[in-house]
Enzyme design. Structure first.
Site, PDB file in Angstrom:
ATOM      1  N   LYS A 101       0.889  -1.272  -0.192  1.00  0.00           N
ATOM      2  CA  LYS A 101       0.130  -0.001   0.059  1.00  0.00           C
ATOM      3  C   LYS A 101       1.044   1.139  -0.094  1.00  0.00           C
ATOM      4  CE  LYS A 101      -4.637   0.349   0.576  1.00  0.00           C
ATOM      5  NZ  LYS A 101      -5.356  -0.579  -0.185  1.00  0.00           N
ATOM      6  N   THR A 117      -3.975  -5.453   0.670  1.00  0.00           N
ATOM      7  CA  THR A 117      -3.238  -4.214   0.749  1.00  0.00           C
ATOM      8  C   THR A 117      -4.042  -3.397   1.871  1.00  0.00           C
ATOM      9  OG1 THR A 117      -4.254  -2.793  -1.013  1.00  0.00           O
ATOM     10  CG2 THR A 117      -2.460  -4.157  -1.662  1.00  0.00           C
ATOM     11  N   ARG A 146      28.873  35.194  -8.080  1.00  0.00           N
ATOM     12  CA  ARG A 146      27.191  34.656  -8.688  1.00  0.00           C
ATOM     13  C   ARG A 146      26.682  34.382  -7.472  1.00  0.00           C
ATOM     14  NH1 ARG A 146      27.764  28.706 -11.145  1.00  0.00           N
ATOM     15  NH2 ARG A 146      28.586  27.535  -9.453  1.00  0.00           N
ATOM     16  N   GLN A 194      29.654  21.155  -7.925  1.00  0.00           N
ATOM     17  CA  GLN A 194      30.350  19.770  -7.668  1.00  0.00           C
ATOM     18  C   GLN A 194      31.041  19.972  -6.396  1.00  0.00           C
ATOM     19  OE1 GLN A 194      29.550  21.374 -10.748  1.00  0.00           O
ATOM     20  NE2 GLN A 194      29.655  19.956 -12.359  1.00  0.00           N
ATOM     21  N   HIS A 249      19.415  28.448 -11.374  1.00  0.00           N
ATOM     22  CA  HIS A 249      20.031  29.746 -11.735  1.00  0.00           C
ATOM     23  C   HIS A 249      19.147  31.155 -11.241  1.00  0.00           C
ATOM     24  CE1 HIS A 249      22.480  26.941 -13.780  1.00  0.00           C
ATOM     25  NE2 HIS A 249      21.657  26.317 -14.542  1.00  0.00           N
TER      26      HIS A 249
HETATM   27  O1  LIG Z   1      28.785  24.836 -10.443  1.00  0.00           O
HETATM   28  C1  LIG Z   1      28.360  24.866 -11.524  1.00  0.00           C
HETATM   29  N1  LIG Z   1      28.557  23.554 -12.252  1.00  0.00           N
HETATM   30  C2  LIG Z   1      28.401  23.124 -13.607  1.00  0.00           C
HETATM   31  O2  LIG Z   1      28.764  22.179 -13.892  1.00  0.00           O
HETATM   32  C3  LIG Z   1      27.998  24.336 -14.122  1.00  0.00           C
HETATM   33  N2  LIG Z   1      27.659  24.514 -15.419  1.00  0.00           N
HETATM   34  C4  LIG Z   1      27.164  25.854 -15.742  1.00  0.00           C
HETATM   35  O3  LIG Z   1      26.515  26.190 -16.931  1.00  0.00           O
HETATM   36  N3  LIG Z   1      27.275  26.675 -14.516  1.00  0.00           N
HETATM   37  C5  LIG Z   1      27.640  25.647 -13.666  1.00  0.00           C
HETATM   38  N4  LIG Z   1      27.942  25.721 -12.241  1.00  0.00           N
END
Ligand SMILES: O=c1[nH]c(=O)c2[nH]c(=O)[nH]c2[nH]1
Length: 311
Positions: free
Chosen positions: A19, A66, A185, A241, A269
């Site tokens: 369920k 269930t 940014r 990353q 973004h």
């Molecule tokens: O931190 C980021 N990683 C990306 O892989 C990436 N690609 C992107 O266009 N901007 C960013 N910024």
């Protein structure tokens, strides 16, 4: 992963039933202090059981309905007379289904907890008032008949943003590339994390009924602190990353009973706003006015595990 696989007329057949999205709220009242405690859970259960006859012979005699699975959630919630974590409740349900029914070999229990938080009135905790927060606590317990356990917990919809101390430079440039390099940014993401505990048996999980609730709060704190850095000055992020990796590593290094963590961190973004007419600039971006977006977004995810562990 737990599996129930059969050979049928030269074909493989895998099945499960259960369920999904059983909603339950549980209130515990401390009559001494007058404080109430509550949780709201959305529970999904899948049973792996030998009920092949239902699929191929119209014989339901091995099926746990269930509807019965759903009822059990309420019965067990009622029986929990003391506060407990979503993880403990998931393990308790999994243990019930695998021990009560002989044909059930494994149970997969997922719970999403709604973020009800005790309300503060003039800085004072309310006895029975709650308001909804934002991110959600999740868990999955896979319980085998043998008492074998795979336990993961997580957080969803943890939205974080910083207005500076983020950049992105040195990436591949080719004839398709328009993005300028920057050391200034916004960085915004909605973190989804899941981490695996190293407990391999139901019998080996900590006794404290709120152990995993505290762990959840502590992991969240490490994720958030690593994302932002110190209150004065923060910490520079060279990419989503890089920040993701540091967050994952901080969790693995802080909690010995967490063997792996998966992080999904979409890059949400905030676009610089530049508006100009044919003749002149109307709005010139100076790290001040942004266009918030939600799509498309960058999608960045990774799993970090100790050598011997798989997520
Ligand atoms: O931190 C980021 N990683 C990306 O892989 C990436 N690609 C992107 O266009 N901007 C960013 N910024």
């Amino acid at each position: 992963m737990a599996r129930e696989e059969h050979q049928l007329e030269g074909l493989n057949f895998e099945q499960r039933h259960g369920k999904a999205r059983v909603r339950v709220a549980r209130v515990w009242r401390d009559t001494k202090s007058g404080n109430h405690y509550m949780v709201e859970w959305n529970v999904s259960i899948s049973l792996l059981s030998d009920c092949l006859n239902a699929y191929v012979r119209d014989d339901n005699s091995d099926i746990v309905a269930t509807d019965t699975i759903k009822n059990t959630v309420y019965v067990k919630a009622k029986e929990c007379t003391e506060q407990l974590s979503a993880e403990k409740f998931a393990v308790l349900l999994g243990t019930h289904f695998t021990s009560f029914y002989k044909q059930v070999t494994a149970a997969i229990v997922n719970i999403v907890e709604k973020p009800w938080e005790r309300v503060l009135i003039d800085g004072q905790q309310h006895q029975h008032g709650f308001q909804l927060g934002s991110e959600r606590h999740t868990t999955e317990a896979i319980v085998k008949k043998s008492g074998g356990l795979q336990l993961t917990s997580g957080v969803e919809a943890l939205s974080v943003l910083k207005t500076t101390q983020s950049g992105f430079e040195g990436f591949v440039r080719d004839k398709y590339t328009a993005l300028p390099e920057t050391r200034e940014r916004m960085l915004a993401t909605e973190v989804t994390a899941s981490w695996k505990y190293s407990y391999e048996y139901v019998s080996s999980i900590p006794q404290n009924p709120l152990y995993f609730t505290q762990r959840y709060l502590d992991v969240k704190k490490v994720l958030v602190n690593t994302f932002f850095g110190p209150p004065k000055g923060g910490v520079y992020s060279a990419s989503v990353q890089s920040t993701l990796f540091q967050m994952a590593k901080a969790v693995i290094n802080s909690f010995p009973d967490i063997s792996a963590i998966r992080l999904k961190m979409p890059n949400i973004h905030f676009l610089p706003v530049n508006i100009s007419s044919k003749d002149n600039s109307i709005v010139k971006f100076n790290d001040d006015v942004y266009l918030p977006t939600d799509e498309p977004h960058g999608s960045i995810e990774a799993t970090l595990s100790r050598f011997w562990s798989k997520m």
